[in-house]
Structures are given as C-alpha cells and as structure tokens.
Write an enzyme that holds these catalytic residues in place. Structure first.
Site, PDB file in Angstrom:
ATOM      1  N   LYS A  80       0.913  -1.115  -0.049  1.00  0.00           N
ATOM      2  CA  LYS A  80      -0.170  -0.084  -0.101  1.00  0.00           C
ATOM      3  C   LYS A  80       0.932   1.150   0.135  1.00  0.00           C
ATOM      4  O   LYS A  80       2.046   1.120   0.313  1.00  0.00           O
ATOM      5  CB  LYS A  80      -0.669   0.008   1.433  1.00  0.00           C
ATOM      6  CG  LYS A  80      -2.137   0.911   1.075  1.00  0.00           C
ATOM      7  CD  LYS A  80      -3.253  -0.023   0.710  1.00  0.00           C
ATOM      8  CE  LYS A  80      -4.416   1.034   0.441  1.00  0.00           C
ATOM      9  NZ  LYS A  80      -5.928   0.105   0.042  1.00  0.00           N
ATOM     10  N   GLY A 184     -21.948   5.670   4.275  1.00  0.00           N
ATOM     11  CA  GLY A 184     -21.001   6.118   3.172  1.00  0.00           C
ATOM     12  C   GLY A 184     -21.561   5.755   1.831  1.00  0.00           C
ATOM     13  O   GLY A 184     -21.437   4.491   1.256  1.00  0.00           O
ATOM     14  N   GLY A 186     -20.178   6.524  -1.173  1.00  0.00           N
ATOM     15  CA  GLY A 186     -19.482   7.064  -2.291  1.00  0.00           C
ATOM     16  C   GLY A 186     -19.267   6.159  -3.387  1.00  0.00           C
ATOM     17  O   GLY A 186     -20.367   5.734  -3.711  1.00  0.00           O
ATOM     18  N   VAL A 188     -18.444   3.187  -4.008  1.00  0.00           N
ATOM     19  CA  VAL A 188     -18.846   1.572  -3.602  1.00  0.00           C
ATOM     20  C   VAL A 188     -20.297   1.805  -3.294  1.00  0.00           C
ATOM     21  O   VAL A 188     -20.906   0.949  -3.729  1.00  0.00           O
ATOM     22  CB  VAL A 188     -17.792   0.979  -2.712  1.00  0.00           C
ATOM     23  CG1 VAL A 188     -18.412  -0.387  -2.335  1.00  0.00           C
ATOM     24  CG2 VAL A 188     -16.670   1.044  -3.150  1.00  0.00           C
TER      25      VAL A 188
HETATM   26  P1  NAD Z   1     -15.325   7.041  -1.207  1.00  0.00           P
HETATM   27  O1  NAD Z   1     -14.434   8.036  -0.761  1.00  0.00           O
HETATM   28  O2  NAD Z   1     -15.808   7.201  -2.688  1.00  0.00           O
HETATM   29  O3  NAD Z   1     -16.655   7.101  -0.461  1.00  0.00           O
HETATM   30  C1  NAD Z   1     -16.572   6.972   0.912  1.00  0.00           C
HETATM   31  C2  NAD Z   1     -17.946   7.837   1.332  1.00  0.00           C
HETATM   32  O4  NAD Z   1     -18.083   7.983   2.693  1.00  0.00           O
HETATM   33  C3  NAD Z   1     -17.674   9.329   0.918  1.00  0.00           C
HETATM   34  O5  NAD Z   1     -19.093   9.574   0.377  1.00  0.00           O
HETATM   35  C4  NAD Z   1     -17.671   9.914   2.199  1.00  0.00           C
HETATM   36  O6  NAD Z   1     -18.405  11.459   2.336  1.00  0.00           O
HETATM   37  C5  NAD Z   1     -18.331   9.074   3.287  1.00  0.00           C
HETATM   38  N1  NAD Z   1     -18.093   9.473   4.667  1.00  0.00           N
HETATM   39  C6  NAD Z   1     -16.997   9.647   5.174  1.00  0.00           C
HETATM   40  N2  NAD Z   1     -17.168   9.637   6.610  1.00  0.00           N
HETATM   41  C7  NAD Z   1     -18.192   9.280   6.894  1.00  0.00           C
HETATM   42  C8  NAD Z   1     -19.124   9.128   8.076  1.00  0.00           C
HETATM   43  N3  NAD Z   1     -18.652   9.317   9.285  1.00  0.00           N
HETATM   44  N4  NAD Z   1     -20.210   8.739   8.007  1.00  0.00           N
HETATM   45  C9  NAD Z   1     -21.012   8.595   6.608  1.00  0.00           C
HETATM   46  N5  NAD Z   1     -20.405   8.647   5.584  1.00  0.00           N
HETATM   47  C10 NAD Z   1     -19.099   8.944   5.557  1.00  0.00           C
HETATM   48  O7  NAD Z   1     -14.666   5.596  -0.997  1.00  0.00           O
HETATM   49  P2  NAD Z   1     -15.100   4.149  -1.823  1.00  0.00           P
HETATM   50  O8  NAD Z   1     -14.244   3.979  -2.939  1.00  0.00           O
HETATM   51  O9  NAD Z   1     -16.458   4.213  -1.955  1.00  0.00           O
HETATM   52  O10 NAD Z   1     -14.613   3.189  -0.744  1.00  0.00           O
HETATM   53  C11 NAD Z   1     -15.380   3.108   0.368  1.00  0.00           C
HETATM   54  C12 NAD Z   1     -14.841   2.170   1.430  1.00  0.00           C
HETATM   55  O11 NAD Z   1     -14.488   1.040   1.009  1.00  0.00           O
HETATM   56  C13 NAD Z   1     -13.454   2.649   1.948  1.00  0.00           C
HETATM   57  O12 NAD Z   1     -13.153   2.220   3.148  1.00  0.00           O
HETATM   58  C14 NAD Z   1     -12.575   2.072   1.060  1.00  0.00           C
HETATM   59  O13 NAD Z   1     -11.167   2.014   1.668  1.00  0.00           O
HETATM   60  C15 NAD Z   1     -13.048   0.736   0.823  1.00  0.00           C
HETATM   61  N6  NAD Z   1     -12.871  -0.004  -0.342  1.00  0.00           N
HETATM   62  C16 NAD Z   1     -12.800   0.486  -1.704  1.00  0.00           C
HETATM   63  C17 NAD Z   1     -12.575  -0.390  -2.578  1.00  0.00           C
HETATM   64  C18 NAD Z   1     -12.748   0.181  -4.052  1.00  0.00           C
HETATM   65  O14 NAD Z   1     -12.723  -0.341  -4.994  1.00  0.00           O
HETATM   66  N7  NAD Z   1     -13.192   1.626  -4.101  1.00  0.00           N
HETATM   67  C19 NAD Z   1     -12.040  -1.315  -2.552  1.00  0.00           C
HETATM   68  C20 NAD Z   1     -12.032  -2.009  -1.193  1.00  0.00           C
HETATM   69  C21 NAD Z   1     -12.118  -1.493  -0.323  1.00  0.00           C
END
Ligand code: NAD
Length: 350
Positions: A80, A184, A186, A188
């Site tokens: 990472k 959240g 975002g 995903v």
């Molecule tokens: P992202 O940054 O697009 O979305 C995260 C969302 O969470 C954002 O909309 C943010 O505003 C919201 N958020 C932050 N703090 C919050 C809180 N306290 N309460 C409610 N919402 C809150 O990230 P993502 O790509 O959607 O990934 C989401 C999670 O999954 C992360 O932890 C990431 O590490 C994990 N993940 C993502 C992937 C991927 O392919 N994107 C793969 C494996 C793991």
C-alpha cells in the site's frame, strides 16, 4: 519510535519513505509480503495529523492487502502507499508524477492503484513514469457500463454478493424486504445501494457529504438517516462503506443488526471485536474477503481472462464467505479469525 519497533510493522518486507522537494511530495510505500506475487495496493492521499499516523495507516493497510489477495485466490502480494496531504488542497500533477517515479523504484515488486483521494486522472500522471500503475485500463468488464479502470464497480458487486450470502446464512432468506443501512455512499456505497434495491432490499443511508445521500433518496427511494445514527438503526444488515474502525467498543453494544457486511477496510477496531460480534449473535463478513472485488478486477486486467471469468471470480466471494461462516460455527471461532487462518495458510506456507 523507529519503524522496526512499530506495533504494526508485523514482518513487512520493505518500507520506504519518499520526499520530493520540487513537487512537495511526501509519501510512504509499504510492501508487506510478496510470497504469492508482486504486492498490489492502492495509493491513499489523506491529511494525516502527523507522519506517525500515516505510517500506522500504510502498515495496517498493506498487511490487509496480503490477506485480501490470499483469500481472493489471486497471485498477488500485499502492499500500500500513502501520500501525506489534503487531496483537495495540496494535490498537483507534479506531485502525482513524482509518486509515479517513487513507485517505479520498486521495479514491479509493488503496483499501485486508486484509494481514497486518488483518481484515475492522478494515476495517469503516475503512469508517465512507471509501468506499475494499475486501475486505469480495462480489457474486461462486469456490466454494460464500461469501466475506466477504477475497480469500484467490481468491489460493489463483490460486496453485494457477500451481503446476499450473509443474509442467506443468518436469516435463511433472500434480500426481498430486508432492511439494509449503508454508511457512506461514495463510489462503492452508491453502487451497492443500486444492486440491493434491484434485489428488493429496503435502504437506509447516511453520508457526511449531503449530495451523495440525496442521489440515493431520489433515485432509489432510500431513507436518509443522520450519520450519527446509521450503525445503530433497527435494521437487518449494516454495511459500513466509509471509514475503518467503525465497529468498536463504543458502537458495538448499540448495534441491533445481526449482519455486518460492507466495503470499508479495517472495519473492526481490533481483532477481539470479531469475537464480541460472535458472542452477540452478529454475523460479521470479514472486510478483506467481502471487499476483494476490486483486487480481483485488477488481477484479471493483467492476465488472459474474459468478462465472464472476471465476473464469476467476483461472484465466488459469496461461496468463500459461506465457507468462512460455516467454519466459524464448526470451530466456535470468530469469522475474522477463521479468515485469517485460511489466508495465513496460503501465503505463509509458500
Ligand atoms: P469514497 O471515498 O468514494 O466514499 C466514501 C464515502 O463515505 C464518501 O461519500 C464520504 O463522504 C463518506 N463518509 C466519510 N465519513 C463518513 C461518516 N462518518 N459517515 C458517513 N459517511 C461518511 O470511497 P469508496 O471508494 O466508495 O470506498 C469506500 C470504502 O471501501 C473505503 O473504506 C475504502 O477503503 C473501501 N474499499 C474500496 C474499494 C474500491 O474499489 N473503491 C475497494 C476495497 C475497499
């Protein structure tokens, strides 16, 4: 504290620090284990309070990637990287190019990709200086929506399959009428919400960024909930898709759902919380198992595969989780401990 004495150092193979005075880049790359193949893990940019916090984050995340790759049956190891700084305020193309040079110094023992704060466009700047940038080109797709390389759609599909498997195991039902609270929305979370809606689930959503919940309410009829309350709602499933460590000694006693299954990395504040979940009758889908769709996607883009091959590999996440749930009951052990044992058998014996 020195790196070697750090609690999270945990037999990392290689940890490197980078400081580029021209672009202002300060970054760390951690390679945990390469027994199964070159390390893969996204690059996160975050406004860490200090370098100690950044080091802890990168070490925990890189170790998690080793376990994730082993459980997903891909020939990759765990690594990472983190960039210190606010992605909205401090990021520049020059900084991303410098990061590409840093990644290249690993000569293929570490591949990077997207994580929080890093976009496809940022990776394109890195790619000018390194062949070891993943998550920006797609040969194979899981749906008609052609991906630009970002693995989020694949991650969301895997999490959806995992929620389905967990609900089937815990409640012996499909998703129709099942109440799911998503923390959240975002990249995903919103895609997971769409899958769940199509399968007949009832959605409750929270995000600190209001426009994201508005989309879910208008498009999917989701009920908007205050972020403070989302994990403790009276629902069947909670899906943490925002931050790590949200399942902790403070939140756990107030959780009413009997399934925890979401995308966020490092959901448990510590491994003991998994045992607490089991003692409370809560079925926890280990995070690095359920959220492996992204790493599976990136792996397939690098080998000879097919759309079907990619999709069915992601859909295997459901069976892998069911096996872990059964193993947990048979051995009377927490699901996270059962998953760790399987992963360690795979990457340590090599
Ligand atoms: P992202 O940054 O697009 O979305 C995260 C969302 O969470 C954002 O909309 C943010 O505003 C919201 N958020 C932050 N703090 C919050 C809180 N306290 N309460 C409610 N919402 C809150 O990230 P993502 O790509 O959607 O990934 C989401 C999670 O999954 C992360 O932890 C990431 O590490 C994990 N993940 C993502 C992937 C991927 O392919 N994107 C793969 C494996 C793991």
């Amino acid at each position: 504290m020195s790196v070697l004495d750090h609690n999270e150092y945990n037999n990392h193979e290689h940890v490197a620090f980078f400081n580029d005075k021209y672009s202002g880049l300060q970054a760390i790359i951690a390679v945990h284990n390469t027994n199964l193949g070159p390390a893969l893990g996204g690059c996160r940019m975050w406004s860490y309070a200090n370098s100690e916090e950044a080091l802890t984050d990168v070490l925990r995340l890189s170790k998690g990637m080793t376990y994730k790759a082993a459980m997903a049956n891909v020939a990759l190891g765990g690594g990472k990287s983190v960039i210190l700084g606010d992605p909205r305020a401090a990021k520049t193309p020059a900084m991303m190019e410098a990061m590409g040079k840093f990644v290249d110094t690993f000569k293929g023992r570490y591949y990077t990709a997207e994580d929080s704060g890093i976009s496809v466009e940022d990776l394109q700047h890195m790619e000018k200086h390194s062949n070891y940038i993943a998550g920006i080109h797609s040969k194979y797709h899981i749906s008609e929506e052609k991906s630009d390389g970002n693995p989020s759609p694949a991650t969301a599909l895997g999490v959806f399959v995992g929620v389905k498997a967990a609900v089937a195991y815990q409640y012996n039902t499909d998703l129709r009428g099942v109440k799911v609270a998503i923390q959240g929305l975002g990249s995903v979370g919103i895609r997971l919400a769409r899958h769940l809606k199509n399968a007949g689930a009832e959605l409750f959503v929270a995000d600190v960024y209001k426009p994201n919940v508005t989309v879910a309410a208008e498009e999917l009829g989701a009920v908007i909930v205050d972020p403070q309350d989302i994990l403790t709602l009276d629902v069947d499933v909670i899906a943490p898709c925002a931050l790590g460590a949200t399942i902790n000694p403070t939140s756990l006693p107030n959780i009413k759902a009997k399934v925890i299954a979401g995308a966020a990395n490092n959901q448990l504040a510590n491994e003991g919380i998994g045992t607490e979940c089991r003692n409370r009758g809560i079925l926890y889908a280990p995070d690095y198992v359920i959220n492996a769709g992204g790493i599976i996607d990136i792996y397939h883009q690098k080998i000879e595969s097919s759309d079907r091959g990619l999709k069915s590999h992601i859909e295997n996440i459901g069976q892998t989780l069911t096996d872990i749930f059964k193993g947990s009951d048979e051995q009377d052990l927490a699901t996270n401990i059962v998953a760790n044992k399987i992963a360690e058998e795979r990457f340590l014996k090599k």
